[in-house]
Design a protein around this motif. Sequence first.
Motif, mmCIF file in Angstrom:
data_model
loop_
_atom_site.group_PDB
_atom_site.id
_atom_site.type_symbol
_atom_site.label_atom_id
_atom_site.label_comp_id
_atom_site.label_asym_id
_atom_site.label_seq_id
_atom_site.Cartn_x
_atom_site.Cartn_y
_atom_site.Cartn_z
ATOM 1 N N ALA A 44 -13.362 -39.071 13.383
ATOM 2 C CA ALA A 44 -12.220 -38.270 13.832
ATOM 3 C C ALA A 44 -12.300 -36.822 13.338
ATOM 4 C CB ALA A 44 -10.916 -38.918 13.367
ATOM 5 N N VAL A 45 -13.414 -36.432 12.739
ATOM 6 C CA VAL A 45 -13.516 -35.101 12.142
ATOM 7 C C VAL A 45 -13.318 -33.986 13.163
ATOM 8 C CG1 VAL A 45 -16.049 -34.942 12.288
ATOM 9 C CG2 VAL A 45 -14.805 -33.642 10.539
ATOM 10 N N MET A 46 -13.873 -34.102 14.356
ATOM 11 C CA MET A 46 -13.723 -33.031 15.342
ATOM 12 C C MET A 46 -12.259 -32.861 15.748
ATOM 13 S SD MET A 46 -17.169 -33.306 17.646
ATOM 14 C CE MET A 46 -16.820 -31.780 18.527
ATOM 15 N N ALA A 47 -11.582 -33.955 15.991
ATOM 16 C CA ALA A 47 -10.161 -33.880 16.349
ATOM 17 C C ALA A 47 -9.356 -33.333 15.184
ATOM 18 C CB ALA A 47 -9.649 -35.255 16.760
ATOM 19 N N ALA A 48 -9.653 -33.786 13.971
ATOM 20 C CA ALA A 48 -8.914 -33.311 12.798
ATOM 21 C C ALA A 48 -9.088 -31.802 12.618
ATOM 22 C CB ALA A 48 -9.368 -34.068 11.550
ATOM 23 N N LEU A 49 -10.304 -31.315 12.788
ATOM 24 C CA LEU A 49 -10.530 -29.869 12.672
ATOM 25 C C LEU A 49 -9.757 -29.097 13.734
ATOM 26 C CD1 LEU A 49 -14.342 -29.782 11.833
ATOM 27 C CD2 LEU A 49 -12.462 -29.061 10.334
#
Length: 181
Positions: A44-49
């Motif tokens: 989920a790192v891309m969405a979180a960023l």
Amino acid sequence: MSMRIAPWARSDKQADKEHLFSPGIRAEIDQWVAKYPSEWKQSAVMAALRIVQDDNGGYLTEELMDKVADYLDMPAIAVYEVATFYSMYELKPVGRHKICVCTNISCMICGSESIVEHLEKKLGIKLGQTSEDGKFTLKEVECLGACGGAPMLQIGKQYYENLTPELVDSILDGLEQDDGE
């Protein structure tokens, strides 16, 4: 500690995830985390960023990236790698309207160079710059996946295709009207 792990260690790592972000931001990130198996929440790192960047006025800071790393239980360097690889993330402030102009092969063949020249002249800035009034940032990006509508650009979440200088002027005029001018 091995040399391989050392660059990932941070003395300021925050274990108390409840205080990393506001409840609204945590809920939004958690919606994305829930889409993956628990052992793969780092996916989920891309969405979180994106969520954190949007909440911060359109750009990321090292502190925010560290918080994302802590929240997703991943090394900060892995978050930095994502944030610096993809063109949708900004590491410095941008204008209210970030204009991403595709200059990849299809757009180039169909005239993106003349669109860039027109935008630079109209806005008084070059690629990679932000206007003095903070309204516009002009950014060159690689393929945005709209090759059939080349040349094209993206502003926010909106794609504009089959561009001409006249259409660009119309788009910019609409942005200024939306800003209340």
